[in-house]
Design an enzyme around this catalytic site. Sequence first.
Site, PDB file in Angstrom:
ATOM      1  N   ASP A  39       0.865  -1.175   0.000  1.00  0.00           N
ATOM      2  CA  ASP A  39       0.000   0.000   0.000  1.00  0.00           C
ATOM      3  C   ASP A  39       0.904   1.227   0.000  1.00  0.00           C
ATOM      4  O   ASP A  39       2.069   1.153   0.394  1.00  0.00           O
ATOM      5  CB  ASP A  39      -0.901   0.025   1.239  1.00  0.00           C
ATOM      6  CG  ASP A  39      -2.218   0.748   1.000  1.00  0.00           C
ATOM      7  OD1 ASP A  39      -2.180   1.952   0.676  1.00  0.00           O
ATOM      8  OD2 ASP A  39      -3.280   0.124   1.128  1.00  0.00           O
ATOM      9  N   ASP A  63       3.401   1.330  -4.675  1.00  0.00           N
ATOM     10  CA  ASP A  63       2.533   2.029  -5.614  1.00  0.00           C
ATOM     11  C   ASP A  63       2.337   1.087  -6.792  1.00  0.00           C
ATOM     12  O   ASP A  63       3.280   0.797  -7.531  1.00  0.00           O
ATOM     13  CB  ASP A  63       3.198   3.333  -6.058  1.00  0.00           C
ATOM     14  CG  ASP A  63       2.374   4.132  -7.059  1.00  0.00           C
ATOM     15  OD1 ASP A  63       1.446   3.563  -7.670  1.00  0.00           O
ATOM     16  OD2 ASP A  63       2.676   5.328  -7.251  1.00  0.00           O
ATOM     17  N   VAL A  64       1.126   0.571  -6.969  1.00  0.00           N
ATOM     18  CA  VAL A  64       0.907  -0.471  -7.975  1.00  0.00           C
ATOM     19  C   VAL A  64       1.054   0.039  -9.397  1.00  0.00           C
ATOM     20  O   VAL A  64       1.056  -0.766 -10.340  1.00  0.00           O
ATOM     21  CB  VAL A  64      -0.467  -1.141  -7.804  1.00  0.00           C
ATOM     22  CG1 VAL A  64      -0.545  -1.894  -6.491  1.00  0.00           C
ATOM     23  CG2 VAL A  64      -1.605  -0.146  -7.949  1.00  0.00           C
ATOM     24  N   SER A 143     -15.361  -4.582  -9.847  1.00  0.00           N
ATOM     25  CA  SER A 143     -16.433  -3.744  -9.319  1.00  0.00           C
ATOM     26  C   SER A 143     -17.744  -4.070 -10.024  1.00  0.00           C
ATOM     27  O   SER A 143     -17.753  -4.574 -11.161  1.00  0.00           O
ATOM     28  CB  SER A 143     -16.103  -2.265  -9.553  1.00  0.00           C
ATOM     29  OG  SER A 143     -17.197  -1.426  -9.247  1.00  0.00           O
ATOM     30  N   TYR A 156     -13.595   4.762 -14.265  1.00  0.00           N
ATOM     31  CA  TYR A 156     -13.637   3.607 -13.364  1.00  0.00           C
ATOM     32  C   TYR A 156     -14.305   2.416 -14.045  1.00  0.00           C
ATOM     33  O   TYR A 156     -13.812   1.283 -13.970  1.00  0.00           O
ATOM     34  CB  TYR A 156     -14.390   4.001 -12.095  1.00  0.00           C
ATOM     35  CG  TYR A 156     -14.287   3.029 -10.960  1.00  0.00           C
ATOM     36  CD1 TYR A 156     -13.098   2.855 -10.258  1.00  0.00           C
ATOM     37  CD2 TYR A 156     -15.398   2.291 -10.568  1.00  0.00           C
ATOM     38  CE1 TYR A 156     -13.016   1.970  -9.193  1.00  0.00           C
ATOM     39  CE2 TYR A 156     -15.334   1.407  -9.506  1.00  0.00           C
ATOM     40  CZ  TYR A 156     -14.136   1.250  -8.820  1.00  0.00           C
ATOM     41  OH  TYR A 156     -14.067   0.370  -7.767  1.00  0.00           O
ATOM     42  N   LYS A 160     -12.314  -1.033 -14.767  1.00  0.00           N
ATOM     43  CA  LYS A 160     -12.740  -2.262 -14.109  1.00  0.00           C
ATOM     44  C   LYS A 160     -13.228  -3.303 -15.116  1.00  0.00           C
ATOM     45  O   LYS A 160     -13.013  -4.506 -14.936  1.00  0.00           O
ATOM     46  CB  LYS A 160     -13.822  -1.956 -13.080  1.00  0.00           C
ATOM     47  CG  LYS A 160     -13.311  -1.191 -11.868  1.00  0.00           C
ATOM     48  CD  LYS A 160     -12.238  -1.959 -11.121  1.00  0.00           C
ATOM     49  CE  LYS A 160     -11.855  -1.307  -9.809  1.00  0.00           C
ATOM     50  NZ  LYS A 160     -10.844  -2.086  -9.047  1.00  0.00           N
TER      51      LYS A 160
END
Length: 268
Positions: A39, A63-64, A143, A156, A160
Amino acid sequence: MTGGRKAGWVGVVTGAAGGIGRAVTRRFVAEGGRVVGGDIDEAGLAALGDELGPDVFAGVRCDVTVEDDVAALVETATTRFGGLDVVVANAGGGTLSEIADHSFQEWRRVVDLCLNGAFLTVKHGARVLREQGRGGAIVTITSLNAVQPGRGVGAYCAAKAGAVALTEVAALELGRYGIRVNAVAPGLVRTGLTSGVWQLPGLVEEFVENAPLGRFAEPEEIANVVWFLSSDQSSFVSGALYSVDGGARTRRYPDMVAAMERALRPSG
Protein backbone atom coordinates in the site's frame (compact mmCIF):
# COMPACT_ATOMS: atom_id res chain seq x y z
CA MET A 1 -5.64 -28.07 6.54
CA THR A 2 -7.38 -24.79 7.43
CA GLY A 3 -10.32 -24.05 5.18
CA GLY A 4 -8.73 -25.48 2.06
CA ARG A 5 -5.00 -24.64 2.23
CA LYS A 6 -2.03 -25.98 4.16
CA ALA A 7 -1.10 -23.90 7.21
CA GLY A 8 1.67 -21.41 6.53
CA TRP A 9 0.68 -20.64 2.95
CA VAL A 10 1.67 -17.19 1.64
CA GLY A 11 -0.41 -14.45 0.05
CA VAL A 12 0.26 -11.03 -1.47
CA VAL A 13 -2.45 -8.38 -1.18
CA THR A 14 -2.29 -4.90 -2.70
CA GLY A 15 -4.18 -2.04 -1.12
CA ALA A 16 -3.83 -3.92 2.16
CA ALA A 17 -3.83 -0.98 4.57
CA GLY A 18 -7.59 -0.43 4.65
CA GLY A 19 -11.05 -1.45 3.53
CA ILE A 20 -11.35 -4.63 1.49
CA GLY A 21 -7.59 -5.22 1.40
CA ARG A 22 -7.31 -5.09 5.17
CA ALA A 23 -10.29 -7.44 5.56
CA VAL A 24 -8.76 -9.88 3.08
CA THR A 25 -5.42 -9.77 4.89
CA ARG A 26 -7.06 -10.45 8.25
CA ARG A 27 -9.08 -13.33 6.78
CA PHE A 28 -6.00 -14.86 5.19
CA VAL A 29 -4.12 -14.77 8.49
CA ALA A 30 -7.13 -16.25 10.28
CA GLU A 31 -7.03 -19.10 7.74
CA GLY A 32 -3.43 -19.95 8.59
CA GLY A 33 -1.71 -17.81 5.99
CA ARG A 34 1.13 -15.34 6.03
CA VAL A 35 0.66 -12.14 4.05
CA VAL A 36 2.79 -9.52 2.37
CA GLY A 37 0.63 -6.42 2.14
CA GLY A 38 1.36 -3.54 -0.19
CA ASP A 39 0.00 0.00 0.00
CA ILE A 40 1.08 3.63 -0.28
CA ASP A 41 -0.44 4.17 3.17
CA GLU A 42 2.58 3.30 5.29
CA ALA A 43 0.88 4.27 8.56
CA GLY A 44 -1.99 1.92 7.78
CA LEU A 45 0.43 -0.89 6.99
CA ALA A 46 2.28 -0.27 10.25
CA ALA A 47 -0.97 -0.41 12.23
CA LEU A 48 -1.93 -3.67 10.56
CA GLY A 49 1.52 -5.05 11.27
CA ASP A 50 1.18 -4.17 14.94
CA GLU A 51 -2.17 -5.95 15.01
CA LEU A 52 -1.11 -9.14 13.24
CA GLY A 53 2.56 -9.45 14.17
CA PRO A 54 5.76 -9.97 12.14
CA ASP A 55 5.46 -13.75 12.03
CA VAL A 56 2.45 -13.57 9.71
CA PHE A 57 2.52 -10.10 8.12
CA ALA A 58 5.02 -7.93 6.29
CA GLY A 59 3.99 -4.49 5.06
CA VAL A 60 5.74 -3.04 2.03
CA ARG A 61 5.20 0.43 0.59
CA CYS A 62 3.95 -0.23 -2.93
CA ASP A 63 2.53 2.03 -5.61
CA VAL A 64 0.91 -0.47 -7.97
CA THR A 65 1.42 1.87 -10.93
CA VAL A 66 5.21 1.52 -10.50
CA GLU A 67 6.46 -1.79 -11.85
CA ASP A 68 9.57 -1.92 -9.66
CA ASP A 69 7.37 -1.50 -6.57
CA VAL A 70 5.12 -4.38 -7.58
CA ALA A 71 8.06 -6.64 -8.44
CA ALA A 72 9.63 -5.90 -5.04
CA LEU A 73 6.34 -6.58 -3.26
CA VAL A 74 5.99 -10.02 -4.81
CA GLU A 75 9.66 -10.81 -4.26
CA THR A 76 9.23 -10.07 -0.55
CA ALA A 77 6.87 -13.05 -0.30
CA THR A 78 9.66 -15.40 -1.31
CA THR A 79 12.46 -13.72 0.63
CA ARG A 80 10.46 -13.19 3.83
CA PHE A 81 8.15 -16.21 3.88
CA GLY A 82 9.76 -18.62 1.42
CA GLY A 83 7.21 -18.78 -1.38
CA LEU A 84 3.91 -17.62 -2.81
CA ASP A 85 0.50 -19.23 -3.12
CA VAL A 86 -2.11 -16.48 -3.60
CA VAL A 87 -2.07 -13.01 -5.17
CA VAL A 88 -4.86 -10.48 -4.70
CA ALA A 89 -4.90 -7.40 -6.95
CA ASN A 90 -7.05 -5.11 -4.83
CA ALA A 91 -5.65 -1.56 -5.05
CA GLY A 92 -7.95 0.88 -6.82
CA GLY A 93 -9.84 4.14 -6.72
CA GLY A 94 -12.05 6.36 -8.82
CA THR A 95 -13.25 9.87 -9.54
CA LEU A 96 -16.52 11.56 -10.50
CA SER A 97 -16.77 13.42 -13.80
CA GLU A 98 -18.83 13.12 -16.94
CA ILE A 99 -16.79 12.17 -20.00
CA ALA A 100 -17.14 15.48 -21.86
CA ASP A 101 -15.74 17.32 -18.85
CA HIS A 102 -13.21 14.71 -17.75
CA SER A 103 -9.59 15.76 -17.28
CA PHE A 104 -7.38 13.45 -19.33
CA GLN A 105 -4.82 13.50 -16.55
CA GLU A 106 -7.41 12.27 -14.05
CA TRP A 107 -8.71 9.69 -16.53
CA ARG A 108 -5.20 8.30 -16.91
CA ARG A 109 -4.71 8.27 -13.12
CA VAL A 110 -7.80 6.08 -12.59
CA VAL A 111 -7.00 3.73 -15.47
CA ASP A 112 -3.37 3.50 -14.35
CA LEU A 113 -4.39 2.58 -10.82
CA CYS A 114 -7.27 0.22 -11.54
CA LEU A 115 -6.17 -1.47 -14.77
CA ASN A 116 -2.43 -1.07 -15.12
CA GLY A 117 -1.98 -1.75 -11.41
CA ALA A 118 -3.96 -4.97 -11.75
CA PHE A 119 -1.90 -5.93 -14.81
CA LEU A 120 1.40 -5.44 -12.98
CA THR A 121 0.18 -7.36 -9.95
CA VAL A 122 -1.06 -10.27 -12.05
CA LYS A 123 2.09 -10.22 -14.20
CA HIS A 124 4.61 -10.41 -11.38
CA GLY A 125 2.52 -12.73 -9.25
CA ALA A 126 2.07 -15.09 -12.20
CA ARG A 127 5.81 -15.16 -12.87
CA VAL A 128 6.61 -16.36 -9.36
CA LEU A 129 3.73 -18.85 -9.25
CA ARG A 130 4.72 -20.23 -12.65
CA GLU A 131 8.37 -20.59 -11.69
CA GLN A 132 7.50 -22.40 -8.47
CA GLY A 133 5.59 -25.00 -10.46
CA ARG A 134 3.01 -25.80 -7.78
CA GLY A 135 0.00 -23.86 -9.03
CA GLY A 136 -1.71 -21.14 -7.06
CA ALA A 137 -4.53 -18.61 -7.21
CA ILE A 138 -4.86 -15.02 -8.37
CA VAL A 139 -7.89 -12.88 -7.52
CA THR A 140 -8.59 -9.44 -8.97
CA ILE A 141 -10.98 -7.06 -7.23
CA THR A 142 -13.06 -5.40 -9.92
CA SER A 143 -16.43 -3.74 -9.32
CA LEU A 144 -20.14 -3.72 -10.04
CA ASN A 145 -19.09 -0.95 -12.45
CA ALA A 146 -17.30 -3.55 -14.56
CA VAL A 147 -20.72 -4.73 -15.73
CA GLN A 148 -23.05 -1.83 -14.88
CA PRO A 149 -22.40 1.69 -16.21
CA GLY A 150 -22.82 4.73 -14.02
CA ARG A 151 -23.05 8.40 -14.92
CA GLY A 152 -19.82 10.20 -14.03
CA VAL A 153 -17.71 7.08 -13.48
CA GLY A 154 -16.57 6.41 -17.05
CA ALA A 155 -12.89 6.00 -16.20
CA TYR A 156 -13.64 3.61 -13.36
CA CYS A 157 -16.12 1.59 -15.44
CA ALA A 158 -13.67 1.30 -18.34
CA ALA A 159 -10.77 0.31 -16.08
CA LYS A 160 -12.74 -2.26 -14.11
CA ALA A 161 -14.24 -3.80 -17.25
CA GLY A 162 -10.71 -4.03 -18.58
CA ALA A 163 -9.62 -5.77 -15.38
CA VAL A 164 -12.31 -8.42 -15.94
CA ALA A 165 -11.00 -9.05 -19.47
CA LEU A 166 -7.46 -9.19 -18.09
CA THR A 167 -8.60 -11.78 -15.55
CA GLU A 168 -10.15 -13.95 -18.24
CA VAL A 169 -7.06 -13.84 -20.46
CA ALA A 170 -4.80 -14.61 -17.48
CA ALA A 171 -6.98 -17.61 -16.62
CA LEU A 172 -6.68 -18.80 -20.22
CA GLU A 173 -2.89 -18.44 -20.25
CA LEU A 174 -2.05 -19.69 -16.77
CA GLY A 175 -4.36 -22.68 -16.47
CA ARG A 176 -1.75 -25.04 -17.88
CA TYR A 177 0.44 -24.21 -14.88
CA GLY A 178 -2.31 -25.02 -12.41
CA ILE A 179 -2.85 -21.32 -11.63
CA ARG A 180 -6.46 -20.24 -11.25
CA VAL A 181 -7.45 -16.62 -11.92
CA ASN A 182 -10.80 -15.15 -10.91
CA ALA A 183 -12.41 -11.76 -10.29
CA VAL A 184 -14.65 -10.41 -7.55
CA ALA A 185 -17.05 -7.54 -8.33
CA PRO A 186 -18.27 -5.76 -5.17
CA GLY A 187 -21.19 -3.36 -5.10
CA LEU A 188 -21.26 -0.59 -2.50
CA VAL A 189 -18.98 -1.47 0.41
CA ARG A 190 -18.49 0.75 3.45
CA THR A 191 -14.78 1.64 3.47
CA GLY A 192 -12.64 4.73 3.80
CA LEU A 193 -12.50 5.05 0.01
CA THR A 194 -16.29 5.13 -0.29
CA SER A 195 -16.83 7.60 2.56
CA GLY A 196 -17.79 10.29 0.04
CA VAL A 197 -20.95 8.35 -0.81
CA TRP A 198 -22.14 8.83 2.76
CA GLN A 199 -21.56 12.58 2.51
CA LEU A 200 -24.02 13.07 -0.36
CA PRO A 201 -27.61 13.26 0.95
CA GLY A 202 -29.81 10.41 -0.22
CA LEU A 203 -27.13 8.54 -2.16
CA VAL A 204 -26.63 5.66 0.25
CA GLU A 205 -30.39 5.22 0.38
CA GLU A 206 -30.45 5.05 -3.43
CA PHE A 207 -27.75 2.36 -3.43
CA VAL A 208 -29.70 0.40 -0.83
CA GLU A 209 -32.95 0.76 -2.77
CA ASN A 210 -31.28 -0.51 -5.94
CA ALA A 211 -29.86 -3.62 -4.26
CA PRO A 212 -32.50 -6.35 -3.97
CA LEU A 213 -31.02 -7.43 -0.62
CA GLY A 214 -31.69 -3.91 0.61
CA ARG A 215 -28.34 -2.93 2.11
CA PHE A 216 -24.68 -2.26 1.41
CA ALA A 217 -21.79 -4.62 2.20
CA GLU A 218 -19.07 -4.68 4.81
CA PRO A 219 -15.46 -5.44 3.74
CA GLU A 220 -15.52 -8.81 5.48
CA GLU A 221 -18.27 -10.00 3.13
CA ILE A 222 -16.00 -9.38 0.15
CA ALA A 223 -13.11 -11.06 1.95
CA ASN A 224 -15.24 -14.19 2.38
CA VAL A 225 -15.55 -14.60 -1.38
CA VAL A 226 -11.89 -13.75 -1.98
CA TRP A 227 -10.95 -16.48 0.49
CA PHE A 228 -13.17 -19.00 -1.28
CA LEU A 229 -11.50 -18.24 -4.61
CA SER A 230 -8.05 -18.38 -3.00
CA SER A 231 -8.62 -21.72 -1.30
CA ASP A 232 -8.74 -25.26 -2.61
CA GLN A 233 -12.52 -25.16 -2.06
CA SER A 234 -12.68 -23.51 -5.49
CA SER A 235 -10.19 -25.90 -7.10
CA PHE A 236 -12.07 -26.09 -10.43
CA VAL A 237 -13.04 -22.43 -10.69
CA SER A 238 -11.09 -20.17 -13.05
CA GLY A 239 -11.87 -17.30 -15.38
CA ALA A 240 -15.01 -16.45 -13.38
CA LEU A 241 -16.48 -13.14 -12.22
CA TYR A 242 -18.16 -13.34 -8.81
CA SER A 243 -20.60 -10.50 -8.16
CA VAL A 244 -20.90 -9.53 -4.48
CA ASP A 245 -23.39 -6.70 -4.85
CA GLY A 246 -26.60 -7.82 -3.17
CA GLY A 247 -28.14 -8.27 -6.62
CA ALA A 248 -27.59 -4.62 -7.61
CA ARG A 249 -26.49 -5.59 -11.12
CA THR A 250 -30.10 -6.59 -11.84
CA ARG A 251 -31.33 -3.02 -11.45
CA ARG A 252 -29.62 0.30 -12.23
CA TYR A 253 -26.65 2.21 -10.91
CA PRO A 254 -27.46 5.28 -8.76
CA ASP A 255 -26.98 8.69 -10.38
CA MET A 256 -23.97 9.99 -8.46
CA VAL A 257 -23.65 13.14 -10.57
CA ALA A 258 -27.22 14.12 -9.74
CA ALA A 259 -26.51 13.51 -6.06
CA MET A 260 -23.47 15.77 -6.26
CA GLU A 261 -25.46 18.47 -8.04
CA ARG A 262 -28.14 18.31 -5.34
CA ALA A 263 -25.53 18.65 -2.61
CA LEU A 264 -23.98 21.70 -4.29
CA ARG A 265 -27.28 23.42 -5.05
CA PRO A 266 -27.80 26.54 -2.91
CA SER A 267 -30.50 26.04 -0.29
CA GLY A 268 -33.56 28.24 -0.27
